[in-house]
Design an enzyme around this catalytic site. Sequence first.
Site, PDB file in Angstrom:
ATOM      1  N   ASN A 101      46.629  45.027  42.270  1.00  0.00           N
ATOM      2  CA  ASN A 101      45.872  43.877  42.749  1.00  0.00           C
ATOM      3  C   ASN A 101      46.260  43.419  44.148  1.00  0.00           C
ATOM      4  O   ASN A 101      45.850  42.351  44.596  1.00  0.00           O
ATOM      5  CB  ASN A 101      46.025  42.705  41.768  1.00  0.00           C
ATOM      6  CG  ASN A 101      45.772  43.139  40.337  1.00  0.00           C
ATOM      7  OD1 ASN A 101      46.705  43.217  39.545  1.00  0.00           O
ATOM      8  ND2 ASN A 101      44.540  43.498  40.035  1.00  0.00           N
ATOM      9  N   VAL A 108      45.577  39.932  48.577  1.00  0.00           N
ATOM     10  CA  VAL A 108      45.846  39.705  47.166  1.00  0.00           C
ATOM     11  C   VAL A 108      44.532  39.479  46.430  1.00  0.00           C
ATOM     12  O   VAL A 108      43.688  38.711  46.886  1.00  0.00           O
ATOM     13  CB  VAL A 108      46.747  38.469  46.969  1.00  0.00           C
ATOM     14  CG1 VAL A 108      47.061  38.265  45.499  1.00  0.00           C
ATOM     15  CG2 VAL A 108      48.023  38.607  47.781  1.00  0.00           C
ATOM     16  N   CYS A 109      44.362  40.149  45.308  1.00  0.00           N
ATOM     17  CA  CYS A 109      43.175  39.928  44.494  1.00  0.00           C
ATOM     18  C   CYS A 109      43.570  39.084  43.292  1.00  0.00           C
ATOM     19  O   CYS A 109      44.136  39.585  42.335  1.00  0.00           O
ATOM     20  CB  CYS A 109      42.569  41.246  44.031  1.00  0.00           C
ATOM     21  SG  CYS A 109      41.059  40.990  43.113  1.00  0.00           S
ATOM     22  N   LEU A 110      43.309  37.818  43.398  1.00  0.00           N
ATOM     23  CA  LEU A 110      43.597  36.901  42.302  1.00  0.00           C
ATOM     24  C   LEU A 110      42.376  36.005  42.221  1.00  0.00           C
ATOM     25  O   LEU A 110      41.965  35.429  43.225  1.00  0.00           O
ATOM     26  CB  LEU A 110      44.875  36.102  42.622  1.00  0.00           C
ATOM     27  CG  LEU A 110      45.353  35.093  41.584  1.00  0.00           C
ATOM     28  CD1 LEU A 110      45.755  35.804  40.302  1.00  0.00           C
ATOM     29  CD2 LEU A 110      46.537  34.303  42.112  1.00  0.00           C
TER      30      LEU A 110
END
Lengths: 182, 86
Positions: A101, A108-110
């Site tokens: 992620n 950042v993939c959140l």
Amino acid sequence: MLKIWHMKQKQVAADAAEGPAKRRVTAAQLRAQKDITEISLPSTMKMDFPDPDDILNFTLTIEPDEGLYRGGSFEFTFAIGSQFPHEPPKVKCKQKIYHPNIDIEGNVCLNILREDWKPVLNLNAVIVGLQYLFLEPNPLDPLNKEAAEDLKNSKDMFARNVRSSMQGGYVRSERFDDVRKR
Amino acid sequence: MKVHVQKYSAVATWKWDVAEDEVCGICRVQFDGTCPSCKYPGEDCPLLVGKCGHSFHMHCIFDWIGTESSKGLCPMCRQKFEFEES
């Protein structure tokens, strides 16, 4: 009629004369200040303010004490824009790490940093979310597709890749930063 | 005994009809305070109560509804944010 109205009008007139430049504390700063005082960091995380007068830019270091990323020390920069809390803080990982992620540029993939952000969320929620990424990397929402595939195909191989990447080693042809806790 | 009132000064206080310690979820300032873009609390900086039951400073919720990413949803419950016009 009411004296207070008169007073208020006077005040407003005085403010107008001073000009809007007088207001030094922005809405983003006010809200960030409140959020920061509410943050309760566990022993695995710490915050640093490179410029103590600037609460809108700081770093967060996460040192997971369990999970595949145990023993690493991961640094993130937080940049809170003037539109906060209507826009999420911009969070980037300073190191090049192997994580489904987080891409090699540090993005950042959140979900709550992107499409699911809402102004009632606070910085604590973001910090908890980041910590969770290291405990439970999520292969279903990848930024680093290769890492996500590895995790889907074989958890053992993914764990080995994480280990070697954290020591500054290669995964495939990509070399990663040594992020071991010192 | 007769008393003649010659002069009196009336004083009133007001507050919004919400729980005492409730804060606006967007700016985290108490409802009786102003939103961050206003200087004085009161009618100039009113509250808006959504049909979903969540309240915000009017300026705060309008800022949020005005952003594209809000999709017009309440930031608390993600239902469509609607309010009674009064």
